[in-house]
Design an enzyme around this catalytic site. Structure first.
Site, PDB file in Angstrom:
ATOM      1  N   LEU A 184       1.490  -3.845  11.905  1.00 33.98           N
ATOM      2  CA  LEU A 184       0.453  -4.695  11.321  1.00 33.98           C
ATOM      3  C   LEU A 184      -0.832  -3.909  11.041  1.00 33.98           C
ATOM      4  O   LEU A 184      -0.789  -2.711  10.810  1.00 33.98           O
ATOM      5  CB  LEU A 184       0.224  -5.901  12.237  1.00 33.98           C
ATOM      6  CG  LEU A 184       1.524  -6.644  12.610  1.00 33.98           C
ATOM      7  CD1 LEU A 184       1.253  -7.757  13.598  1.00 33.98           C
ATOM      8  CD2 LEU A 184       2.223  -7.196  11.375  1.00 33.98           C
ATOM      9  N   CYS A 240      -3.104   1.280   6.799  1.00 35.23           N
ATOM     10  CA  CYS A 240      -3.232   0.574   8.072  1.00 35.23           C
ATOM     11  C   CYS A 240      -3.956   1.438   9.089  1.00 35.23           C
ATOM     12  O   CYS A 240      -4.591   0.934  10.000  1.00 35.23           O
ATOM     13  CB  CYS A 240      -1.843   0.202   8.573  1.00 35.23           C
ATOM     14  SG  CYS A 240      -0.732   1.589   8.584  1.00 35.23           S
ATOM     15  N   GLY A 242       2.922  -5.383   7.326  1.00 34.11           N
ATOM     16  CA  GLY A 242       1.988  -6.182   6.534  1.00 34.11           C
ATOM     17  C   GLY A 242       0.810  -6.595   7.374  1.00 34.11           C
ATOM     18  O   GLY A 242       0.530  -5.977   8.417  1.00 34.11           O
ATOM     19  N   GLY A 243       0.114  -7.635   6.942  1.00 38.99           N
ATOM     20  CA  GLY A 243      -1.081  -8.086   7.648  1.00 38.99           C
ATOM     21  C   GLY A 243      -0.723  -8.857   8.914  1.00 38.99           C
ATOM     22  O   GLY A 243       0.397  -9.354   9.062  1.00 38.99           O
ATOM     23  N   ASN A 299       0.801  -1.237   0.000  1.00 33.36           N
ATOM     24  CA  ASN A 299       0.000   0.000   0.000  1.00 33.36           C
ATOM     25  C   ASN A 299       0.829   1.280   0.000  1.00 33.36           C
ATOM     26  O   ASN A 299       0.372   2.297  -0.524  1.00 33.36           O
ATOM     27  CB  ASN A 299      -1.001  -0.007   1.156  1.00 33.36           C
ATOM     28  CG  ASN A 299      -0.334  -0.086   2.495  1.00 33.36           C
ATOM     29  OD1 ASN A 299       0.662  -0.790   2.639  1.00 33.36           O
ATOM     30  ND2 ASN A 299      -0.832   0.622   3.457  1.00 33.36           N
ATOM     31  N   LYS A 316      12.791  -6.892   0.877  1.00 34.65           N
ATOM     32  CA  LYS A 316      11.861  -7.747   0.132  1.00 34.65           C
ATOM     33  C   LYS A 316      10.556  -6.960  -0.001  1.00 34.65           C
ATOM     34  O   LYS A 316       9.734  -6.923   0.906  1.00 34.65           O
ATOM     35  CB  LYS A 316      11.610  -9.036   0.909  1.00 34.65           C
ATOM     36  CG  LYS A 316      11.377 -10.240   0.083  1.00 34.65           C
ATOM     37  CD  LYS A 316      10.104 -10.376  -0.686  1.00 34.65           C
ATOM     38  CE  LYS A 316       8.776 -10.518  -0.073  1.00 34.65           C
ATOM     39  NZ  LYS A 316       7.715 -10.175  -1.031  1.00 34.65           N
TER      40      LYS A 316
HETATM   41  P1  NAD Z   1       0.961  -9.139   3.621  1.00 32.77           P
HETATM   42  O1  NAD Z   1       1.074  -9.505   5.043  1.00 32.77           O
HETATM   43  O2  NAD Z   1       0.212 -10.036   2.703  1.00 32.77           O
HETATM   44  O3  NAD Z   1       2.406  -8.991   2.946  1.00 32.77           O
HETATM   45  C1  NAD Z   1       3.377  -8.123   3.481  1.00 32.77           C
HETATM   46  C2  NAD Z   1       4.749  -8.567   3.005  1.00 32.77           C
HETATM   47  O4  NAD Z   1       5.057  -9.822   3.596  1.00 32.77           O
HETATM   48  C3  NAD Z   1       4.861  -8.762   1.496  1.00 32.77           C
HETATM   49  O5  NAD Z   1       6.111  -8.293   1.052  1.00 32.77           O
HETATM   50  C4  NAD Z   1       4.784 -10.263   1.353  1.00 32.77           C
HETATM   51  O6  NAD Z   1       5.418 -10.747   0.202  1.00 32.77           O
HETATM   52  C5  NAD Z   1       5.521 -10.713   2.597  1.00 32.77           C
HETATM   53  N1  NAD Z   1       5.229 -12.086   3.033  1.00 32.77           N
HETATM   54  C6  NAD Z   1       4.140 -12.851   2.778  1.00 32.77           C
HETATM   55  N2  NAD Z   1       4.260 -14.048   3.382  1.00 32.77           N
HETATM   56  C7  NAD Z   1       5.434 -14.051   4.046  1.00 32.77           C
HETATM   57  C8  NAD Z   1       6.101 -14.984   4.897  1.00 32.77           C
HETATM   58  N3  NAD Z   1       5.586 -16.172   5.177  1.00 32.77           N
HETATM   59  N4  NAD Z   1       7.294 -14.636   5.429  1.00 32.77           N
HETATM   60  C9  NAD Z   1       7.812 -13.412   5.180  1.00 32.77           C
HETATM   61  N5  NAD Z   1       7.231 -12.487   4.390  1.00 32.77           N
HETATM   62  C10 NAD Z   1       6.046 -12.789   3.832  1.00 32.77           C
HETATM   63  O7  NAD Z   1       0.383  -7.657   3.612  1.00 32.77           O
HETATM   64  P2  NAD Z   1      -0.107  -6.811   2.358  1.00 32.77           P
HETATM   65  O8  NAD Z   1      -1.402  -7.424   1.918  1.00 32.77           O
HETATM   66  O9  NAD Z   1       0.993  -6.623   1.400  1.00 32.77           O
HETATM   67  O10 NAD Z   1      -0.391  -5.391   3.043  1.00 32.77           O
HETATM   68  C11 NAD Z   1      -1.566  -5.083   3.673  1.00 32.77           C
HETATM   69  C12 NAD Z   1      -1.463  -5.262   5.171  1.00 32.77           C
HETATM   70  O11 NAD Z   1      -0.389  -4.471   5.681  1.00 32.77           O
HETATM   71  C13 NAD Z   1      -2.691  -4.757   5.893  1.00 32.77           C
HETATM   72  O12 NAD Z   1      -3.069  -5.670   6.900  1.00 32.77           O
HETATM   73  C14 NAD Z   1      -2.252  -3.469   6.517  1.00 32.77           C
HETATM   74  O13 NAD Z   1      -2.952  -3.053   7.637  1.00 32.77           O
HETATM   75  C15 NAD Z   1      -0.839  -3.733   6.830  1.00 32.77           C
HETATM   76  N6  NAD Z   1      -0.096  -2.464   6.933  1.00 32.77           N
HETATM   77  C16 NAD Z   1       0.336  -2.052   8.173  1.00 32.77           C
HETATM   78  C17 NAD Z   1       0.986  -0.836   8.309  1.00 32.77           C
HETATM   79  C18 NAD Z   1       1.505  -0.349   9.642  1.00 32.77           C
HETATM   80  O14 NAD Z   1       2.420   0.457   9.641  1.00 32.77           O
HETATM   81  N7  NAD Z   1       0.998  -0.811  10.763  1.00 32.77           N
HETATM   82  C19 NAD Z   1       1.208  -0.057   7.193  1.00 32.77           C
HETATM   83  C20 NAD Z   1       0.749  -0.498   5.956  1.00 32.77           C
HETATM   84  C21 NAD Z   1       0.115  -1.721   5.847  1.00 32.77           C
END
Ligand code: NAD
Length: 495
Positions: A254, A287, A231-232, A155, A178
């Site tokens: 997250l 997020c 990420g999520g 995002n 990554k």
């Molecule tokens: P995601 O968790 O699907 O992916 C995030 C990253 O993790 C990607 O680069 C992905 O390739 C990697 N990944 C996936 N599986 C993995 C594994 N097993 N081991 C290591 N890395 C792995 O998230 P997304 O869909 O790309 O982003 C959206 C999510 O991110 C939402 O839940 C959002 O709330 C969160 N987010 C949080 C913040 C914050 O600062 N708190 C900011 C932006 C987004």
């Protein structure tokens, strides 16, 4: 066949494809067409990247560069990002569909992180310890951790990377990045600037590919000291448990289901604007989205009607057009997820006050759009109030008084952020104290800064990014004892 722009990784200071020979395509969320490709790396490429980062950490110019030298490199990088702001912003818009207006603002702001943490690089101090022992001098040093892996979501690829990269480098670590498989291009474009700034080879490296393959391989690699992840929460939990098995440092940023709370005594005009920017900025794919709008019952009808009217005026369109106000969703998969949640909301009995589907305008037909959608009469027990949708879907929830607002706001597995709209100063403080979230905004929403710590309570994460203390997430303390005595006493003669 359309011509695809090709972006390459950089490992050890050199352009790097992959050992798989395969490529990942990036699709423009507005046109639905592939526009670029990046290498689809595998585990062997992870090995090469981590080895390069480890080598750069242990030998060569980086470990012998003094902290002021690191600061200068970071400030130079900030200047280069400012110079190329438009180019980087355009790449990110094509990659993830965010508005050019927002991205230009973001890219012009990102250099501040490099300046700020560049300035901090030579202010990392240890301390001389008081001692209860005679003839001993003891002091502490703050040292870098080693190889840091930065894993970022789709995002806000460059901003969220910068939040990790700037403090990690200021502290003297080396980095393997990554980026998300959906939005890797802007990160690879930034690598050219890192090289131009003069960072030694191998200090920053990238590997592009699937999270489940190379993300996991990076986290478990024995030469990786820390994982900085955004990420999520499901992926975050997997990263956390894998990192725990190998005893690694971790920061996790997250998801969220942030409450934006409007009291009857608020300036309603401002509160309505705050509600709109809270949820519809970046089409709700942030997020910190204020996805639960809590409104005091005495102004509930008025506020709901005004939020709906304001949202109805939003201009959907090409994110590269400066006049567009709401862009597409970044991936088709995410568009389907958001539409599915809208069905869930209807099925749960929430009243759809606006939107609720794909827009019908023919010029938007190729893009992954979801209409700005507002549900009224939502109960906090509904799934649309409990689960992170990550799209332009707002749930409006009524409340009676402060006590009920606090109870509803805190009744969430998440605790990333919260907005409070009130003219009452006592209430501002009372709410800020009572809310279980890493950030509370009073009469504003979405403010972030390189100077202000950011991170989550509860399932929204662990650790903080931004602000001076963020650099400590990339440092470890060494305690050094120097014996100044004339001789070492006989160990069998206990004193
Ligand atoms: P995601 O968790 O699907 O992916 C995030 C990253 O993790 C990607 O680069 C992905 O390739 C990697 N990944 C996936 N599986 C993995 C594994 N097993 N081991 C290591 N890395 C792995 O998230 P997304 O869909 O790309 O982003 C959206 C999510 O991110 C939402 O839940 C959002 O709330 C969160 N987010 C949080 C913040 C914050 O600062 N708190 C900011 C932006 C987004």
């Amino acid at each position: 066949m359309t011509h695809l722009t090709r972006f390459l990784n950089q490992i050890g200071g050199r352009p790097y494809e992959s050992t798989t020979g395969r490529w990942l395509r990036s699709t423009n969320p507005f046109t639905g067409q592939d526009w670029a490709e990046v290498p689809l790396c595998g585990k062997d490429d992870v090995e090469t990247a981590v080895e390069a980062a480890h080598l750069a950490f242990t030998r060569g110019p980086w470990p012998s560069l003094n902290p002021s030298g690191r600061g200068k490199l970071l400030r130079r990088l900030g200047d280069l990002v400012a110079r190329d702001a438009e180019k980087l912003a355009t790449i990110e818009v094509k990659d993830n569909g965010k508005l050019i207006a927002e991205m230009l603002g973001q890219l012009r702001y990102i250099p501040e992180w490099f300046y700020y943490f560049g300035g901090l690089a030579d202010k990392i101090e240890g301390g001389v310890l008081p001692s209860d022992k005679t003839d001993v001098f003891a002091f502490t040093k703050q040292e870098p951790l080693g190889v840091v892996v930065a894993i970022t979501p789709w995002n806000s690829p460059l901003l969220l990377l910068t939040w990790k990269l700037a403090p990690a480098l200021a502290a003297g670590n080396t980095v393997v990045i990554k980026p998300s498989e959906f939005t890797s291009c802007s990160t690879l474009a930034l690598m050219d600037l890192i090289k131009e700034a003069g960072f030694p080879n191998g200090v920053v490296n990238t590997v592009t590919g699937l999270g489940s393959e190379i993300g996991a391989a990076l986290v478990e690699h024995p030469k990786v000291a820390k994982v900085a992840f955004t990420g999520g929460d499901t992926t975050g939990a997997a990263v956390y448990s894998e990192a725990a098995r190998h005893i690694k440092h971790v920061t996790l940023e997250l998801g969220g289901k942030s409450p934006n709370i409007i009291f009857a005594d608020a300036k309603i005009d401002d509160a309505v604007k705050g509600a709109i920017s809270g949820i519809f900025a970046a089409s709700g794919q942030t997020c910190i989205a204020g996805s639960r709008l809590l409104v005091q019952r005495s102004v509930y009808d008025e506020v709901s009607a005004r939020v709906v009217d304001f949202a109805r005026s939003a201009r959907l369109g090409n994110p590269l057009d400066g006049a567009t106000q709401v862009g597409p969703i970044t991936t088709q998969q995410q568009q389907e997820k958001v539409l599915h949640y809208i069905d869930i909301g209807r099925g749960e009995g929430a009243r759809c006050l606006l939107g609720g589907g794909r827009p019908s305008a023919p010029e938007l037909a190729q893009g992954w759009f979801v209409e700005p959608t507002i549900f009224g009469d939502v109960s906090n027990n509904m799934r649309i109030a409990r689960e992170e949708i990550f799209g332009p879907v707002l749930s409006i929830i009524p409340f009676e008084d402060e006590v009920e607002a606090i109870a509803i706001a805190n009744d969430s597995i998440y605790g990333l952020a919260c907005g409070v709209w009130t003219s009452n100063i006592r209430r501002s403080f009372a709410m800020a104290n009572a809310i279980r979230a890493g950030t509370v905004w009073v009469n504003t929403y979405r403010a972030v800064s390189f100077m202000a710590p950011f991170g989550g309570y509860k399932k929204s994460g662990i650790g903080r990014e931004n602000g001076q203390a963020a650099i400590n997430e990339y440092l470890q303390t060494k305690c050094i004892w120097i014996n100044l005595g004339e001789s070492v006493p006989n160990p069998f003669v206990l004193r």
